[in-house]
Design an enzyme around this catalytic site. Structure first.
Site, PDB file in Angstrom:
ATOM      1  N   CYS A 145       0.817  -1.216   0.000  1.00 23.20           N
ATOM      2  CA  CYS A 145       0.000   0.000   0.000  1.00 23.20           C
ATOM      3  C   CYS A 145       0.850   1.265   0.000  1.00 23.20           C
ATOM      4  O   CYS A 145       1.683   1.449   0.895  1.00 23.20           O
ATOM      5  CB  CYS A 145      -0.910  -0.027   1.234  1.00 23.20           C
ATOM      6  SG  CYS A 145      -1.809   1.507   1.515  1.00 23.20           S
ATOM      7  N   TYR A 187      -5.488   5.837  -8.943  1.00 22.98           N
ATOM      8  CA  TYR A 187      -6.644   5.045  -8.516  1.00 22.98           C
ATOM      9  C   TYR A 187      -7.914   5.482  -9.249  1.00 22.98           C
ATOM     10  O   TYR A 187      -8.752   4.644  -9.621  1.00 22.98           O
ATOM     11  CB  TYR A 187      -6.851   5.188  -7.004  1.00 22.98           C
ATOM     12  CG  TYR A 187      -5.892   4.365  -6.194  1.00 22.98           C
ATOM     13  CD1 TYR A 187      -6.226   3.079  -5.774  1.00 22.98           C
ATOM     14  CD2 TYR A 187      -4.634   4.857  -5.851  1.00 22.98           C
ATOM     15  CE1 TYR A 187      -5.335   2.313  -5.030  1.00 22.98           C
ATOM     16  CE2 TYR A 187      -3.740   4.100  -5.118  1.00 22.98           C
ATOM     17  CZ  TYR A 187      -4.092   2.831  -4.705  1.00 22.98           C
ATOM     18  OH  TYR A 187      -3.206   2.075  -3.979  1.00 22.98           O
TER      19      TYR A 187
END
Length: 327
Positions: free
Chosen positions: A37, A168
C-alpha cells in the site's frame, strides 16, 4: 460516483498520538501496514528515517486480503504476535463496535487496549514528524521544516489530487469520459513534475521532505502496477528522464528502497483487484535491477538529510528482498 469517477472515502478515525487521550509513550503503540500500500509506505519510510523503530513497533499484513480485509497470515499462527489478533478489523471493532466502514492501512493501534487510534493516512506521517519528535533518533532529518510547510502543503495537494489518487481514479473509473479526464490530469502533472525536477534534486528546498515521500511512493509502483493494471499507460516513469533519475536517487537512499517489497506490491494489485484483473495473473516484469543503475542526481547538489544523518541498518526482521537478485 454518477459520472464513473472513483471517490476515495475519508479517514474515519483521526486522533493524533501525543494529544488528547493518547499520550506519547515509547512502546505503547503499533503501526500496522501493508508493504503493498502506498499510503502505508509513507509511514514506513518516515518511521525509518526518524529512527522510531524501537519506539513504535510495526506489523506487516499479508498483501493478499480476504473478505475480512487485512490479515496477519505472514505471522506464526496467523496472528499478530503483539496484538494477538488475526485481522486488523478486530482493532477497529475494539475502538467502535458499530463501525461498518472500510478497514484500511496504515493504522496505529494502542497495544494495551487493542483499540485502533487512527487510520488517518494523510496525518499519520505528520504526527510522527511533529508530536513524536521527542522520540526521534539523534540526527533525524527535518522532513516537515516549518519554513517550507506552506510550499510542501501546496505541492502535496497537487500531487495527491493528480498523482497519488489520480492513478486510482484512472484504475477504478467505470466510464470512458471519467477515465480520460483523470488520466489527462495525471500526465499533465507528471509532465510538470518532470520539468520541476529537471533543475532541482528534491521537490521543495535542497533536502528530502514530506513532499518527496508522498510523490515517491506512487512513482516506485508506477511501472510495476499503475502503468498496466490501472491503464496509466501514456508513458512509463522510465520514459521521463528526470522523474526516473529522481526515483532511482531516492530508491538508493537509505530509508526508501530498503522498505520496498515489489513482490507484495505486484501480488496485491493483480491478485486482489479481480474486477480489473479477473484471472489474477501477476506479470513478470519490469526488470527491477534497473532501480540500482546510476542516476547522476548528485550533480544537482542538495543534501538528502540536511543537517541530519542517514538512518542506520534496517531493523532485524524488517528486511525486504533485494532487487540486486534480479540483476
Amino acid at each position: 460516483m454518477e459520472d464513473g469517477e472513483f471517490e476515495r472515502a475519508p479517514s474515519h478515525f483521526t486522533d493524533r498520538i501525543g494529544t488528547g487521550d493518547w499520550p506519547l509513550e515509547a512502546g505503547r503503540y503499533r503501526l500496522v501496514v501493508s508493504r503493498a500500500c502506498p499510503w502505508a509506505s509513507r509511514a514506513v519510510i518516515v518511521r525509518r528515517l526518524l529512527g522510531l523503530e524501537s519506539a513504535l513497533s510495526m506489523a506487516v499484513a499479508d498483501p493478499i486480503q480476504d473478505s475480512r480485509s487485512w490479515r496477519f497470515t505472514l505471522d506464526p499462527g496467523d496472528r499478530d504476535p503483539v496484538l494477538g489478533i488475526r485481522y486488523l478489523g478486530e482493532a477497529y471493532a475494539a475502538r467502535d463496535a458499530s463501525y461498518s466502514g472500510g478497514i484500511s492501512v496504515p493504522a496505529i493501534v494502542d497495544v494495551p487496549s487493542g483499540r485502533l487510534v487512527t487510520n488517518d493516512y494523510p496525518e499519520i506521517t505528520l504526527n510522527l514528524e511533529l508530536e513524536w519528535a521527542p522520540l526521534h533518533r539523534p540526527g533525524a532529518p527535518s522532513l516537515y521544516p516549518e519554513a517550507l510547510r506552506d510550499e510542501i502543503d501546496a505541492v502535496n495537494e497537487d500531487v495527491f489530487r493528480d498523482v497519488n489518487n489520480g492513478v486510482y481514479m484512472a484504475g477504478f473509473a467505470t466510464r470512458q469520459r471519467a477515465y480520460s479526464r483523470v488520466v489527462a490530469r495525471l500526465f499533465a502533472r507528471l509532465d510538470a513534475l518532470e520539468s520541476r525536477l529537471s533543475s532541482q534534486r528534491y521537490l521543495v528546498g535542497d533536502t528530502i521532505t514530506e513532499a518527496d515521500i508522498r510523490l515517491w511512493v506512487t512513482l516506485v509502483r508506477f511501472d510495476v502496477v499503475y502503468h498496466g493494471h490501472f491503464k496509466c499507460n501514456r508513458r512509463k516513469i522510465t520514459e521521463y528522464p528526470a522523474l526516473w533519475a529522481y526515483s532511482r536517487d531516492l530508491f538508493q537512499t537509505p530509508g526508501f528502497g530498503d522498505t520496498v517489497n515489489f513482490d507484495h506490491i505486484a501480488r496485491h494489485y493483480y491478485e486482489v483487484h479481480r474486477n480489473i484483473n479477473p484471472t489474477g495473473i501477476v506479470p513478470i516484469g519490469p526488470d527491477l535491477s534497473l532501480w540500482l543503475t546510476p542516476h547522476g542526481r548528485e550533480e544537482l547538489g542538495g543534501r538528502p538529510f540536511g543537517d541530519g544523518t542517514p538512518p542506520g541498518p534496517v531493523a532485524e526482521g524488517e528486511e525486504v528482498p533485494s532487487v540486486a537478485a534480479a540483476a
